[in-house]
Write a protein that holds these residues in place. Structure first.
Motif, mmCIF file in Angstrom:
data_model
loop_
_atom_site.group_PDB
_atom_site.id
_atom_site.type_symbol
_atom_site.label_atom_id
_atom_site.label_comp_id
_atom_site.label_asym_id
_atom_site.label_seq_id
_atom_site.Cartn_x
_atom_site.Cartn_y
_atom_site.Cartn_z
ATOM 1 N N PHE A 293 0.873 -1.125 0.083
ATOM 2 C CA PHE A 293 0.191 0.156 0.132
ATOM 3 C C PHE A 293 0.793 1.310 -0.034
ATOM 4 O O PHE A 293 1.837 1.539 1.069
ATOM 5 C CB PHE A 293 -0.693 0.413 1.010
ATOM 6 C CG PHE A 293 -1.898 0.629 1.471
ATOM 7 C CD1 PHE A 293 -3.365 0.998 0.464
ATOM 8 C CD2 PHE A 293 -1.397 1.794 1.851
ATOM 9 C CE1 PHE A 293 -4.005 2.142 0.879
ATOM 10 C CE2 PHE A 293 -2.297 3.406 2.681
ATOM 11 C CZ PHE A 293 -3.274 2.959 1.724
ATOM 12 N N PRO A 294 0.760 2.185 -0.548
ATOM 13 C CA PRO A 294 -0.449 2.811 -1.551
ATOM 14 C C PRO A 294 -0.542 1.929 -3.139
ATOM 15 O O PRO A 294 -2.033 1.864 -3.906
ATOM 16 C CB PRO A 294 -1.252 3.741 -1.788
ATOM 17 C CG PRO A 294 0.139 4.776 -1.689
ATOM 18 C CD PRO A 294 1.348 3.508 -0.600
ATOM 19 N N GLN A 295 0.981 1.436 -3.333
ATOM 20 C CA GLN A 295 0.795 1.189 -4.561
ATOM 21 C C GLN A 295 -0.029 -0.115 -5.380
ATOM 22 O O GLN A 295 -0.461 0.056 -5.978
ATOM 23 C CB GLN A 295 2.802 1.457 -5.585
ATOM 24 C CG GLN A 295 3.021 -0.298 -4.591
ATOM 25 C CD GLN A 295 3.236 0.461 -3.599
ATOM 26 O OE1 GLN A 295 3.305 1.639 -2.720
ATOM 27 N NE2 GLN A 295 4.817 -0.298 -2.722
ATOM 28 N N GLY A 296 -0.076 -1.030 -4.268
ATOM 29 C CA GLY A 296 -0.837 -2.090 -4.588
ATOM 30 C C GLY A 296 -1.519 -2.358 -4.056
ATOM 31 O O GLY A 296 -3.143 -1.409 -3.127
ATOM 32 N N ASP A 297 -2.677 -3.508 -3.528
ATOM 33 C CA ASP A 297 -3.398 -4.379 -2.657
ATOM 34 C C ASP A 297 -4.472 -3.819 -2.541
ATOM 35 O O ASP A 297 -5.357 -3.327 -1.755
ATOM 36 C CB ASP A 297 -2.612 -3.442 -0.437
ATOM 37 C CG ASP A 297 -1.437 -4.248 -0.334
ATOM 38 O OD1 ASP A 297 -1.167 -5.076 -1.472
ATOM 39 O OD2 ASP A 297 -1.010 -3.490 0.863
ATOM 40 N N LYS A 298 -5.656 -3.768 -3.815
ATOM 41 C CA LYS A 298 -6.178 -3.037 -4.199
ATOM 42 C C LYS A 298 -7.580 -4.258 -3.753
ATOM 43 O O LYS A 298 -6.672 -5.231 -3.426
ATOM 44 C CB LYS A 298 -7.068 -3.355 -6.307
ATOM 45 C CG LYS A 298 -8.332 -2.918 -6.082
ATOM 46 C CD LYS A 298 -8.128 -2.408 -7.778
ATOM 47 C CE LYS A 298 -9.471 -1.449 -7.961
ATOM 48 N NZ LYS A 298 -9.501 -1.492 -9.521
ATOM 49 N N GLY A 299 -8.434 -4.173 -3.153
ATOM 50 C CA GLY A 299 -9.147 -5.035 -2.024
ATOM 51 C C GLY A 299 -8.730 -5.339 -1.105
ATOM 52 O O GLY A 299 -9.714 -6.090 -0.297
#
Length: 278
Positions: free
Chosen positions: A129-135
């Motif tokens: 996070f924050p560049q990934g970890d969607k959902g």
């Protein structure tokens, strides 16, 4: 754990992510293992002479997919007889399927997916996070903050997420919200995820749109993992039970319950590695 996979003792200590401090992670690993061993000795007929240096330890950590982090941890002069190091997602997958092949989806503070079939692994996400970890919890929390700020600026529809957000943060204006959230880590934003699901109970359309977007990502991740033909696929993590009803119907039908917790997967991993050396 004994040979029948009965959990004899558990131990909980502090942070274990070496990316944010390898020395603290090492201390936490030793403390948690010591607590688990102490409890195991009380709950079984294991010899009271058993020490940490008699034990082969399976260790699953976030961040060890990065070569420099793995190298630092694998060179650790630990108090264990030997250590077998892998990622936290790997042991989660092994735990979910009792040490056998399978796939796992995780949605907690972060998100990640892994399939382990016939010694071939496929990892999706886990970029942080924050560049990934969607959902993930952190992603839901961040999106909640964005929705509230847009609503307060009258740039987006009003949402009852605002009511819950202001209660949690003890804030009432955009400026106060910003002062509370600026520069905070993923774990902080994950604690705000509940504001989205609370608003969903009010049939809030903004909350539903956020949840659907995150669930759609998880469904897509599941489809990619299923292409590797895992015997089972499980969805675990603090947000799993909330998100499952919003996954695509065909994905929901293919999910299997996790058989063991992730930490048991560390035991299965140590067993596999020990057996491979014989």
């Amino acid at each position: 754990m004994d040979q029948n996979n009965t959990i004899l003792g558990t131990g909980i200590s502090g942070p274990g992510n070496p990316v944010y401090g390898s020395e603290l992670a090492k201390i936490s690993i030793v403390e948690s293992a010591s607590l688990a061993l102490t409890e195991a000795l009380l709950n079984s007929d294991i010899s009271q002479e058993l020490k940490l240096n008699d034990i082969c330890a399976g260790i699953g950590l976030a961040g060890v997919n990065l070569p420099h982090v793995y190298d630092e941890m694998i060179k650790w002069q630990s108090p264990f007889k030997s250590i077998y190091l892998t990622t936290d997602i790997h042991i989660a997958c092994l735990g979910a399927h009792e040490g056998h092949d399978g796939a796992v989806l995780i949605s907690g503070t972060g998100t990640c997916g892994l399939s382990n079939v016939k010694n071939h692994s496929k990892i999706i996400g886990g970029h942080g996070f924050p560049q990934g970890d969607k959902g993930s919890g952190a992603w839901y929390g961040l999106n909640a903050v964005e929705a509230v700020l847009l609503a307060l600026d009258e740039m987006a529809p009003p949402t009852t997420i605002s009511k819950y957000m202001c209660q949690v943060l003890k804030a009432s204006t955009a400026e106060e919200i910003i002062s509370k959230v600026a520069g905070k880590p993923a774990s902080f934003f994950a604690c705000l995820a509940n504001t989205v699901f609370s608003a969903l109970e009010d049939k809030d359309e903004v909350a539903l749109a956020i949840i659907d977007e995150g669930a759609s990502y998880i469904s897509k991740m599941a489809r990619l993992l299923l292409k590797t033909t895992p015997p089972r696929i499980s969805f675990i993590g603090g947000l799993a039970e909330w998100i499952i009803p919003y996954l695509d119907q065909d994905i929901q039908k293919q999910l299997s319950s996790s058989l063991f917790p992730p930490e048991a997967g560390a035991v299965f991993y140590a067993r596999h590695q020990t057996a491979s050396l014989k």
